[in-house]
Motif scaffolding. Structure first.
Motif, PDB file in Angstrom:
ATOM      1  N   GLU A 296     -10.856  15.532  18.094  1.00 20.04           N
ATOM      2  CA  GLU A 296     -10.624  15.286  16.676  1.00 20.04           C
ATOM      3  C   GLU A 296     -10.449  16.574  15.878  1.00 20.04           C
ATOM      4  OE1 GLU A 296     -13.069  13.990  18.460  1.00 20.04           O
ATOM      5  OE2 GLU A 296     -12.497  11.864  18.577  1.00 20.04           O
ATOM      6  N   GLU A 297     -11.062  17.653  16.345  1.00 26.83           N
ATOM      7  CA  GLU A 297     -11.013  18.913  15.610  1.00 26.83           C
ATOM      8  C   GLU A 297      -9.687  19.651  15.772  1.00 26.83           C
ATOM      9  OE1 GLU A 297     -15.121  21.082  15.386  1.00 26.83           O
ATOM     10  OE2 GLU A 297     -15.078  19.972  17.280  1.00 26.83           O
ATOM     11  N   LEU A 298      -8.901  19.281  16.774  1.00 29.61           N
ATOM     12  CA  LEU A 298      -7.611  19.939  16.973  1.00 29.61           C
ATOM     13  C   LEU A 298      -6.716  19.798  15.744  1.00 29.61           C
ATOM     14  CD1 LEU A 298      -6.587  19.162  20.676  1.00 29.61           C
ATOM     15  CD2 LEU A 298      -6.944  21.418  19.653  1.00 29.61           C
ATOM     16  N   ALA A 299      -6.889  18.710  15.008  1.00 29.90           N
ATOM     17  CA  ALA A 299      -6.076  18.483  13.815  1.00 29.90           C
ATOM     18  C   ALA A 299      -6.291  19.581  12.771  1.00 29.90           C
ATOM     19  CB  ALA A 299      -6.414  17.122  13.205  1.00 29.90           C
ATOM     20  N   PHE A 300      -7.497  20.168  12.749  1.00 27.91           N
ATOM     21  CA  PHE A 300      -7.797  21.231  11.794  1.00 27.91           C
ATOM     22  C   PHE A 300      -6.989  22.496  12.081  1.00 27.91           C
ATOM     23  CE2 PHE A 300     -11.739  18.712  11.523  1.00 27.91           C
ATOM     24  CZ  PHE A 300     -11.843  18.569  10.147  1.00 27.91           C
ATOM     25  N   TYR A 301      -6.495  22.633  13.312  1.00 27.40           N
ATOM     26  CA  TYR A 301      -5.774  23.843  13.698  1.00 27.40           C
ATOM     27  C   TYR A 301      -4.304  23.804  13.316  1.00 27.40           C
ATOM     28  CZ  TYR A 301      -9.766  25.873  16.045  1.00 27.40           C
ATOM     29  OH  TYR A 301     -10.997  26.444  16.290  1.00 27.40           O
ATOM     30  N   GLY A 302      -3.789  22.627  13.007  1.00 29.22           N
ATOM     31  CA  GLY A 302      -2.414  22.526  12.542  1.00 29.22           C
ATOM     32  C   GLY A 302      -1.429  23.239  13.446  1.00 29.22           C
ATOM     33  N   ALA A 303      -0.656  24.166  12.870  1.00 29.55           N
ATOM     34  CA  ALA A 303       0.357  24.915  13.619  1.00 29.55           C
ATOM     35  C   ALA A 303      -0.258  25.838  14.662  1.00 29.55           C
ATOM     36  CB  ALA A 303       1.222  25.720  12.650  1.00 29.55           C
ATOM     37  N   ALA A 304      -1.564  26.129  14.527  1.00 30.33           N
ATOM     38  CA  ALA A 304      -2.243  27.029  15.469  1.00 30.33           C
ATOM     39  C   ALA A 304      -2.813  26.278  16.671  1.00 30.33           C
ATOM     40  CB  ALA A 304      -3.356  27.789  14.751  1.00 30.33           C
ATOM     41  N   ARG A 305      -2.540  24.994  16.749  1.00 31.52           N
ATOM     42  CA  ARG A 305      -3.082  24.169  17.839  1.00 31.52           C
ATOM     43  C   ARG A 305      -2.702  24.717  19.217  1.00 31.52           C
ATOM     44  NH1 ARG A 305      -3.028  17.735  18.815  1.00 31.52           N
ATOM     45  NH2 ARG A 305      -2.895  17.756  21.085  1.00 31.52           N
ATOM     46  N   LYS A 306      -1.409  25.025  19.412  1.00 32.95           N
ATOM     47  CA  LYS A 306      -0.955  25.528  20.715  1.00 32.95           C
ATOM     48  C   LYS A 306      -1.593  26.872  21.038  1.00 32.95           C
ATOM     49  CE  LYS A 306       3.487  23.131  20.982  1.00 32.95           C
ATOM     50  NZ  LYS A 306       4.964  23.282  21.092  1.00 32.95           N
TER      51      LYS A 306
END
Length: 244
Positions: free
Chosen positions: A172-182
């Protein structure tokens, strides 16, 4: 070539161009510096294994003592293994000493449904300062000193985590990373990192993401050593800033 590798490991940014990928993530670039990426990744992993092995031996008596105290006050089980997102999106069981009551998920759900202030705090930090789920006597002490995270030494030795890096997160926290997810998914999560030695839970999640991005994009062995040293100093002081 040797001097180029030293630059990469000791102080140069891990981004080699706008179209390259992180060295510590072992995502090869479009340039002839692929061997530098391999050297950097190998050095970071060797550093992880050497330091984590030393820490495991050094802290083994403490690990045994904390396990005995948890058993005494709240019974089995001693460890809590929660699923986290690792490198390349691979899931792994992140180990901690259990500092919460056994029905913690149920207690949390009740709190969030009935306490709007707690719900707001959880949505902002993913933590609660006055958390009623904490195991009596030992739980709060372990969390405040970050001793609850010592079992993650095993995760480092297994290769699930690195000694230094972004903190492990849930899906669920991956959404907080937005464009920085990858970018986050290109490296192993860390036992410690820039967030650990900062204000931790007093920081907004947005600032946490910025710190993680800066660490990955500007990785060097020198910086890892500095973060490990800062973590050791905080541990000796007995309290991590912003930890609860």
């Amino acid at each position: 070539m040797a001097s180029m590798v030293v630059q990469v490991l000791w102080g140069r940014s891990v981004f080699m161009s706008d179209t390259s990928h992180t060295i510590i993530g072992v995502r090869e670039s479009n340039f002839s510096e692929k061997s530098e990426a391999s050297h950097a990744a190998f050095t970071k992993r060797a550093f992880d294994i050497a330091v984590a092995s030393f820490m495991f031996v050094m802290f083994l008596p403490l690990l045994a003592l904390v396990s005995a105290i948890i058993l005494m006050f709240d019974g089995p089980s001693v460890f809590f293994a929660h699923e986290r997102v690792g490198r390349n999106g691979k899931k792994f069981k992140c180990l901690k000493f259990r500092t919460m009551v056994k029905n913690a998920d149920v207690v949390l759900q009740e709190i969030l449904e009935n306490d709007s202030d707690a719900r707001r705090e959880w949505e902002m930090h993913r933590k609660l300062k006055n958390d009623p789920r904490i195991v009596p006597v030992i739980g709060k002490f372990l969390r405040k000193t970050s001793l609850d995270e010592l079992p993650q030494i095993i995760n480092v030795l297994r290769g699930d985590m690195s000694l230094v890096g972004p903190r492990p997160i849930v899906d669920e926290e991956l959404a907080f990373y937005g464009a920085a997810r990858k970018l986050y998914l290109s490296v192993r999560p860390g036992l410690t990192g820039p967030w650990q030695i900062g204000n931790r839970s007093d920081e907004t999640y947005e600032n946490r993401v910025k710190q993680d991005v800066d660490y990955i994009e500007n990785w060097s062995l020198k910086r890892d050593l500095q973060i490990v040293a800062s973590t050791a100093v905080m541990f000796l002081k007995g309290r991590a800033p912003g930890a609860y």
